[in-house]
Design a protein around this motif. Structure first.
Motif, PDB file in Angstrom:
ATOM      1  N   GLU A 195      27.617  -5.132   4.759  1.00 54.15           N
ATOM      2  CA  GLU A 195      26.212  -5.395   5.075  1.00 54.15           C
ATOM      3  C   GLU A 195      25.248  -4.640   4.174  1.00 54.15           C
ATOM      4  O   GLU A 195      24.038  -4.690   4.368  1.00 54.15           O
ATOM      5  N   LEU A 196      25.769  -3.898   3.204  1.00 55.73           N
ATOM      6  CA  LEU A 196      24.895  -3.132   2.308  1.00 55.73           C
ATOM      7  C   LEU A 196      24.270  -4.068   1.277  1.00 55.73           C
ATOM      8  O   LEU A 196      24.979  -4.819   0.606  1.00 55.73           O
ATOM      9  N   VAL A 197      22.969  -4.019   1.157  1.00 56.07           N
ATOM     10  CA  VAL A 197      22.260  -4.913   0.236  1.00 56.07           C
ATOM     11  C   VAL A 197      21.989  -4.215  -1.102  1.00 56.07           C
ATOM     12  O   VAL A 197      22.274  -4.765  -2.164  1.00 56.07           O
ATOM     13  N   ALA A 198      21.445  -3.008  -1.049  1.00 58.54           N
ATOM     14  CA  ALA A 198      21.107  -2.347  -2.307  1.00 58.54           C
ATOM     15  C   ALA A 198      20.890  -0.856  -2.118  1.00 58.54           C
ATOM     16  O   ALA A 198      20.610  -0.380  -1.022  1.00 58.54           O
ATOM     17  N   LEU A 199      21.029  -0.152  -3.216  1.00 59.08           N
ATOM     18  CA  LEU A 199      20.663   1.265  -3.279  1.00 59.08           C
ATOM     19  C   LEU A 199      19.497   1.370  -4.248  1.00 59.08           C
ATOM     20  O   LEU A 199      19.566   0.834  -5.355  1.00 59.08           O
TER      21      LEU A 199
ATOM     22  N   SER B  88      15.114 -10.416   0.900  1.00 56.20           N
ATOM     23  CA  SER B  88      13.707 -10.139   1.152  1.00 56.20           C
ATOM     24  C   SER B  88      13.495  -8.739   1.707  1.00 56.20           C
ATOM     25  O   SER B  88      12.379  -8.247   1.750  1.00 56.20           O
ATOM     26  N   ALA B  89      14.579  -8.104   2.160  1.00 58.18           N
ATOM     27  CA  ALA B  89      14.457  -6.740   2.671  1.00 58.18           C
ATOM     28  C   ALA B  89      14.171  -5.756   1.537  1.00 58.18           C
ATOM     29  O   ALA B  89      13.743  -4.639   1.766  1.00 58.18           O
ATOM     30  N   LEU B  90      14.417  -6.163   0.309  1.00 57.15           N
ATOM     31  CA  LEU B  90      14.195  -5.276  -0.835  1.00 57.15           C
ATOM     32  C   LEU B  90      12.715  -5.206  -1.166  1.00 57.15           C
ATOM     33  O   LEU B  90      12.102  -6.222  -1.505  1.00 57.15           O
TER      34      LEU B  90
ATOM     35  N   LEU C 176      10.456  -7.476  -3.510  1.00 56.63           N
ATOM     36  CA  LEU C 176      11.117  -7.749  -4.784  1.00 56.63           C
ATOM     37  C   LEU C 176      11.979  -9.009  -4.681  1.00 56.63           C
ATOM     38  O   LEU C 176      12.781  -9.288  -5.571  1.00 56.63           O
ATOM     39  N   ALA C 177      11.783  -9.749  -3.604  1.00 54.25           N
ATOM     40  CA  ALA C 177      12.593 -10.944  -3.366  1.00 54.25           C
ATOM     41  C   ALA C 177      12.454 -12.007  -4.456  1.00 54.25           C
ATOM     42  O   ALA C 177      13.436 -12.693  -4.762  1.00 54.25           O
TER      43      ALA C 177
END
Lengths: 179, 196
Positions: free
Chosen positions: A51-55, B4-6, B15-16
């Motif tokens: 479930e990790l999207v980004a760092l 979209s959470a970014l 940043l999506a």
């Protein structure tokens, strides 16, 4: 069982140890475990690796402010000491002034320590449902080590994920691969 | 959702719109120019897992969910055996659990869903060391040491810390409390003897 004795968990770099505020990161086969001691409560937060999207690493000015505060404090104490030595009429106050000249050395040592630990940063972990500033990882060196260790763990998942994602994530410290 | 959470941590600009390749190569926020370094992880670009709502019972002999009588039961709870619909079925550490069993933490590997533990060793040490170190509350030390001693004995078998040797620390805190109590008792006896 303590996590250190549990073969299912590997400790990740970037842990912080304080009198009443420890932070440790542990990696299991399928999740990342953040253990944080807040006051007298030990809190556990689990993040499914899938479930990790980004760092996101963002440089901060924390080190600059720390250096500024320590430098100003050292300068003020030094000036006070010089003032007492050269302008005070009694021996007692001159003695206090000499002690004041010694204190900035300790502060300069602290400034050296701040310089040695390196630039400050903020590491954010974005999952499918939340974004969290990872506690204890506010130095670039520690954040890089943590990121590299986490990337090694999720590398197979990244490769197997959607085609939109990069096929290989560059891990700092890894030897470059032939194209 | 996941993409979209970014957002930029500084200006919160989404940043999506950027592609994965653009995000990986991004060095500054397009809006505020904040220096950024983004590493994409497995869930990037993938929609988050959506839970199921459960299907309605179509016949009278369909098993019913314990919590929703109109829903069809899919699995039994591995702990209490109650029939659960897809909505109530919670898969934790490979087990099918009902919400009640999950909330009570019944069965299963302890720690799989545990959120926090109280550190009795830290409280005991605080009670032992706090008053003497505070200087102005030192006279409370015998009382707080007694409380620390009680906590140490009462909570010795409570679940220990997962990162520290809290049980050992609790034992040492109890010993320190005993030493402090003996010292306080000795001091009181000495003062009483000298006064008489």
């Amino acid at each position: 069982m303590r996590l250190a004795e549990d073969p299912a968990y590997t400790r990740l770099p970037g842990s912080r140890r304080a009198l009443m505020g420890d932070v440790q990161y542990w990696l299991a086969r399928d999740h990342l475990l953040l253990v944080e001691v807040v006051g007298m409560v030990e809190k556990y937060r689990r993040f499914d690796l899938q479930e990790l999207v980004a760092l996101t690493v963002r440089p901060t000015r924390q080190r600059l402010w720390q250096m500024l505060v320590l430098g100003l404090l050292a300068g003020a104490i030094l000036a006070f000491g010089v003032f007492l030595i050269f302008l005070s009429p009694t021996d007692e106050t001159r003695l206090i002034g000499e002690v004041c000249l010694g204190l900035p050395v300790i502060l300069l040592g602290a400034m050296g320590g701040v310089l040695w630990v390196g630039p400050s940063c903020e590491l954010r972990l974005t999952t499918s449902v939340q974004t969290l500033v990872l506690p204890g990882l506010n130095r670039r060196k520690g954040a890089e080590k943590f990121r590299a260790a986490l990337l090694r763990a999720v590398q197979p998942m990244v490769a197997a994920s959607s085609p939109a994602a990069p096929t290989r994530v560059e891990v700092p410290g890894d030897p470059p691969t032939a194209a | 959702m996941s993409a979209s959470a970014l957002t930029c941590p500084r200006c919160h600009e989404s940043l999506a719109p950027l592609t994965a390749a653009e995000l990986a190569a991004l060095t500054n926020c397009p809006r505020c120019r904040q220096v950024l370094e983004i590493t994409l992880l497995p869930a990037y670009g993938r929609a988050p897992t959506v839970g199921q709502v459960g299907s309605n019972r179509t016949a009278d002999d369909d098993p019913a969910c314990f919590f929703h009588a109109s829903k069809r039961a899919e699995v039994p709870c591995d702990q209490c055996g109650r029939f659960l619909c897809a909505l109530c079925q919670l898969v934790v550490a490979g087990q099918n659990l009902c919400p009640t069993c999950l909330a009570s933490g019944a069965g299963g590997p302890r720690g799989a869903w545990e959120k926090e533990r109280f550190r009795w060793d830290l409280l005991a040490w605080f009670l032992v060391l706090g008053p003497p170190l505070s200087l102005c509350l030192w006279f409370l030390s015998p009382l707080t040491s007694l409380v620390a001693l009680g906590i140490g004995v009462w909570k010795l078998n409570s679940p220990p810390s997962r990162i520290h040797r809290s049980r050992r620390r609790l034992v040492v805190a109890v010993l320190a409390a005993v030493v402090l109590l003996l010292a306080a008792g000795g001091l009181i006896t000495f003062l009483a003897t000298n006064r008489s």
